[in-house]
Design a protein around this motif. Structure first.
Motif, short mmCIF file in Angstrom:
data_model
loop_
_atom_site.label_atom_id
_atom_site.label_comp_id
_atom_site.label_asym_id
_atom_site.label_seq_id
_atom_site.Cartn_x
_atom_site.Cartn_y
_atom_site.Cartn_z
N PRO A 393 0.82 -1.22 0.00
CA PRO A 393 0.00 0.00 0.00
C PRO A 393 0.85 1.27 0.00
O PRO A 393 1.98 1.28 0.51
CB PRO A 393 -0.81 -0.12 1.29
CG PRO A 393 -0.24 -1.24 2.06
CD PRO A 393 0.64 -2.04 1.19
N GLU A 395 2.03 5.07 0.96
CA GLU A 395 2.10 5.88 2.18
C GLU A 395 0.86 6.76 2.24
O GLU A 395 0.55 7.43 1.26
CB GLU A 395 3.36 6.76 2.08
CG GLU A 395 3.70 7.52 3.31
CD GLU A 395 4.75 6.78 4.14
OE1 GLU A 395 5.17 7.34 5.13
OE2 GLU A 395 5.13 5.65 3.76
N ALA B 244 3.23 -8.25 5.34
CA ALA B 244 3.25 -6.78 5.35
C ALA B 244 1.97 -6.18 4.79
O ALA B 244 1.65 -5.03 5.06
CB ALA B 244 4.46 -6.27 4.55
N LYS B 245 1.22 -6.95 4.04
CA LYS B 245 -0.04 -6.46 3.47
C LYS B 245 -1.22 -6.71 4.41
O LYS B 245 -2.32 -6.23 4.16
CB LYS B 245 -0.34 -7.15 2.14
CG LYS B 245 0.56 -6.71 1.01
CD LYS B 245 0.23 -7.48 -0.25
CE LYS B 245 1.27 -7.22 -1.32
NZ LYS B 245 1.09 -8.08 -2.49
N ILE B 253 -1.68 -0.45 7.70
CA ILE B 253 -1.07 -1.69 7.22
C ILE B 253 0.44 -1.45 7.18
O ILE B 253 0.90 -0.44 6.62
CB ILE B 253 -1.61 -2.04 5.81
CG1 ILE B 253 -3.08 -2.46 5.96
CG2 ILE B 253 -0.79 -3.13 5.16
CD1 ILE B 253 -3.77 -2.78 4.68
N GLY B 255 2.90 -2.56 5.63
CA GLY B 255 3.56 -2.45 4.33
C GLY B 255 3.53 -1.05 3.75
O GLY B 255 4.23 -0.75 2.79
N SER B 256 2.70 -0.16 4.33
CA SER B 256 2.66 1.22 3.84
C SER B 256 3.78 2.06 4.46
O SER B 256 4.05 3.15 3.99
CB SER B 256 1.30 1.86 4.13
OG SER B 256 1.14 2.08 5.52
N PHE B 257 4.44 1.55 5.51
CA PHE B 257 5.57 2.28 6.09
C PHE B 257 6.78 2.14 5.18
O PHE B 257 7.13 1.04 4.76
CB PHE B 257 5.92 1.74 7.48
CG PHE B 257 4.92 2.10 8.53
CD1 PHE B 257 4.83 3.40 9.02
CD2 PHE B 257 4.04 1.15 9.03
CE1 PHE B 257 3.90 3.74 9.99
CE2 PHE B 257 3.11 1.49 10.00
CZ PHE B 257 3.03 2.79 10.48
N LYS B 261 8.77 -1.04 3.56
CA LYS B 261 8.68 -1.13 2.09
C LYS B 261 10.08 -1.16 1.47
O LYS B 261 10.36 -1.93 0.55
CB LYS B 261 7.92 0.10 1.60
CG LYS B 261 7.49 0.07 0.16
CD LYS B 261 6.67 1.32 -0.16
CE LYS B 261 5.30 1.28 0.48
NZ LYS B 261 4.56 2.55 0.29
#
Lengths: 402, 363
Positions: A393, A395, B244-245, B253, B255-257, B261
């Protein structure tokens, strides 16, 4: 899996090897970053074009070799030149971006006038895209051109314009239709860098060279016919140009060439009578890099095969810029370490001369850092790999300043 | 030129992976890790139906007669599933040893048995591969004596194929060897010390240049281990991306960090080119003899290093769960650790690469 070359490519390979055997000694030095090509480079480029190793797919009537596009042939040529550590020809924005754009969209006269001299290196182009307030948001360009008495009158400013201080011509994205929407108000002009009122001011980089510029336009006159495709079509043309921005597939050739140079550097450099390559600390770094370069070359073969099949390589392609610039930097880092204190004297002879080996390696070493930043920085690349490649996703947008 | 996999290769890969997914769920893997022999009769026999055992065995001896690339793709799939299968020794190295060094009669005796999955070879490659540990085996008059430590794929071996320093290999029936069994860091694969006391042995004598023949087997073995490591590391990376998702912390979530990432982006940037490298090295074993040794050394060394980083980073991505036994991610971490040390670690492989290129002479 079949890495054997079929008959036509074996013939091509033999021809190239023969060419390099006969003429390789006339090649300019590989590496050293961008500069105006000197006479030696121009002579070499001309020879490459005549033999079809540069400008290979450009039609004959526009000064090229007239071969049909063929990624495998391109790979064989790149591979042979890299293996021999011989200069594979000019790569610049005119050759990589403007020429294919003109071939697709230009008038016959524009093609006749510019394509041949550009691929021979006689005309050097710069790209007038970025502006101080419009870097990533390219379509928001504010540099203006108004039509008066058969000429475009250009006013405004561009920045990060590579090579503008020695370029002959510029392809310029500017606003000609202020009443229309952002994307429909742009045009794509071709203008001489000698036009009165045009003022490139070099921005010196950390290499000590003037690698890019700010360019100021004050009532610069450009003949009306110097437009590509037509008024308000600039955004479309600019996107065609970006489409042609070369896939970095050829990059494996650069890594191979650099690695070959590195081996000979470690074989010829000595400390207290011992070759560096025989010293475990240096040799281990060289061996690790050899593994990395091998992986990189194989990865490029994979991309090349997929490109030939028309397959979108997805994340495999997205890692190229980040991985390639980092590997390039690790290679040049070992070179400057092998040169050691003896490599510290640094004197770039400027735009028209060949620098000594140590200076060339040091320029590569620093220029590689610029490559990590330009064209989508390393962190932007990691976002792209993570978000588009791995589907992680984005940021979340923070509240506050835009 | 075509640097890619054929339709047949992709189909075989798909069916092997589907089979392993069905037959080796995590709870089954845990049971097999308890017994710790590195062998499961049911799994082994079922793999016969896919034709895995005879992959490299020439067709006239009942195999499929395929190449090292095909074998490497299967190794990648086995690594991806952390499958306890004595594949390296029996299916790959023993078969290649018979092809490279055995007489027609010896081939006729053993290769059909290998193809049918009726025997399981553990191949000991001690001094030639640069493994640490004891290796003191001598051959005289049809008998072997001595001791070899650290033999892989030997938990349920029916035969040992032991290489001597001169490149000759000799076959010993497991019943005539005394073995000491050690559980290894990788509980799905044990390590065995073999002691031989005048054990009847059949020496493979048909190679004109025994040492060169031995190196061909070793090189191919290293590529196979590299492929297994690639499959293991890919499993860990896929697991980390999936985690991470899903995982939410701080209302997001994870995975957005960008920190996370970027870690995953670095893993894929390092690991994906290894796949091409492994294909190339595997292909070189059959088609590019001049590059076979160098590419094998580098594939083994480079994959070992990249996978060590991927194993650590992807474990970290899972947070505390990654460190638990509960999640089971450690099976792959340990498989990568195990693979790194067998048939010579990265340091030894790079030393050999330096020798091959004459890079060690001082002046």
């Amino acid at each position: 899996m079949d890495l054997t070359l079929s008959e036509p490519y074996r013939i091509l390979q033999a021809e190239i090897r023969d060419f390099i055997r006969q003429h390789g000694d006339k090649s300019p030095k590989v590496g050293g970053g961008r500069k105006r090509p000197d006479q030696k480079t121009l002579d070499w480029q001309k020879r490459l074009v005549e033999n079809g190793y540069a400008g290979r797919t450009i039609p004959k009537e526009y000064g090229g070799f007239g071969a049909t596009p063929d990624v495998m042939a391109a790979a064989v040529i790149a591979g042979e030149f890299a293996r021999a550590n011989v200069y594979a020809g000019l790569t610049n924005q005119g050759i990589s971006m403007l020429v294919p754009t003109l071939l697709e969209l230009g008038t016959d006269e524009q093609k006749r006038q510019y394509v041949g001299p550009t691929i021979r290196g006689d005309i050097i182009w710069c790209q007038g895209y970025s502006e101080p307030n419009n870097g990533s948001d390219l379509a928001n360009a504010q540099t203006k051109a108004e039509l008066k008495d058969g000429h475009w009158i250009v006013n405004g400013q561009k920045i990060w314009t590579s090579s503008a201080h020695y370029a002959d011509m510029m392809f310029l994205l500017c606003r000609t239709e202020p009443d229309k929407s952002k994307h429909d108000g742009l045009s794509y002009l071709l203008l001489s860098m000698k036009s009165p009122g045009l003022d490139p001011r070099p921005l010196k980089t950390m290499t000590g060279r003037n690698e890019f510029n700010e360019v100021f336009f004050t009532d610069v006159k450009v003949p009306e016919s110097q437009i590509v495709l037509g008024r308000g079509k600039g955004w479309y043309v600019a996107n065609v140009t970006l489409k042609h921005e070369r896939l970095m597939i050829g990059d494996a050739g650069k890594m191979t060439a650099r690695f070959e140079q590195l081996i000979s550097l470690l074989q010829t450099s000595e400390i207290d009578g011992t070759k560096l390559i025989a010293m475990p600390e240096y040799r281990d770094r060289l061996l690790r890099l050899q593994g990395e370069v091998m992986a990189w070359k194989a990865h490029n073969l994979r991309l090349l095969t997929e490109a030939a099949q028309g397959v979108d390589s997805g994340v495999k392609r997205m890692i190229i810029k980040y991985g390639g610039t980092m590997l390039g930097f690790r290679l040049s880092s070992l070179a400057v370490d092998a040169l050691g204190a003896a490599g510290l004297p640094y004197e770039s002879l400027g735009e028209d001369a060949e620098d000594d080996d140590a200076t060339t390696w040091n320029i590569d070493y620093m220029y590689d850092v610029g490559l990590m930043i330009g064209g989508g920085s390393t962190n932007i690349q990691k976002n792209i790999i993570g978000e588009r490649g791995l589907d992680l996703p984005r940021e979340p947008k923070a509240a506050g300043r835009a | 030129m075509d640097f890619g996999l054929t339709l047949e290769q992709r189909q075989f890969d798909d069916s092997l992976r589907a089979f392993l997914a069905d037959n080796l769920p995590m709870d089954r893997l845990r049971v097999l890790a308890e017994s710790g022999t590195g062998y499961d009769e049911t799994l082994w026999n079922n793999l016969t139906e896919l034709g895995l055992h005879g992959l490299l065995v020439p067709e006239r001896f009942g195999g499929a007669g395929l190449g090292i690339l095909d074998a490497a793709l299967a190794a990648e799939a086995l690594g991806n599933a952390a499958a306890p299968v004595p594949y390296l020794g029996s299916v790959v190295m023993a078969t290649l040893a018979f092809i490279n060094s055995a007489s027609e009669a010896q081939q006729d005796e053993y290769l059909p048995m290998i193809a049918a999955g009726e025997c399981r070879f553990a191949v000991a490659f001690p001094s030639l591969a640069g493994q640490t540990g004891t290796s003191s085996v001598q051959y005289a008059d049809g008998r072997l004596s001595g001791r070899v430590a650290g033999v892989a794929d030997a938990g349920a071996a029916t035969h040992f194929l032991i290489y001597l320093p001169d490149g000759h290999a000799a076959v010993v029936d497991a019943a005539n060897a005394s073995t000491q069994f050690h559980r290894s860091i990788d509980r799905t694969r044990p390590i065995v010390d073999v002691t031989l006391n005048n054990a009847p042995a059949v020496r493979l004598d048909a190679a004109n240049a025994p040492l060169a023949a031995a190196h061909r087997v070793l090189d191919a073995g290293r590529v196979i281990v590299a492929a297994d490591t690639l499959g293991s590391a890919q499993h860990m990376l896929d697991a980390a991306v999936a985690f991470a998702k899903e995982r939410v912390q701080f209302g997001r979530i994870i995975g957005s960090f960008q920190g996370l990432k970027y870690t995953l982006a670095e893993c894929v940037t390092a690991l994906e080119p290894c796949r091409g490298m492994m294909w190339y090295a595997a292909y070189a074993q059959d088609a590019l003899p001049d590059e076979a040794r160098l590419t094998a050394c580098h594939a083994k060394a480079h994959l070992s290093d990249v996978a060590r980083d991927v194993a650590r980073l992807t474990t970290e991505v899972h947070g505390g769960m990654g460190f638990t036994d509960l999640l089971g991610l450690h099976f792959w971490f340990k498989r990568i650790s195990f693979n790194r040390q067998i048939l010579g670690g990265p340091e030894r492989c790079r030393e050999e690469a330096a020798d091959l290129q004459g890079w060690k002479s001082r002046a």
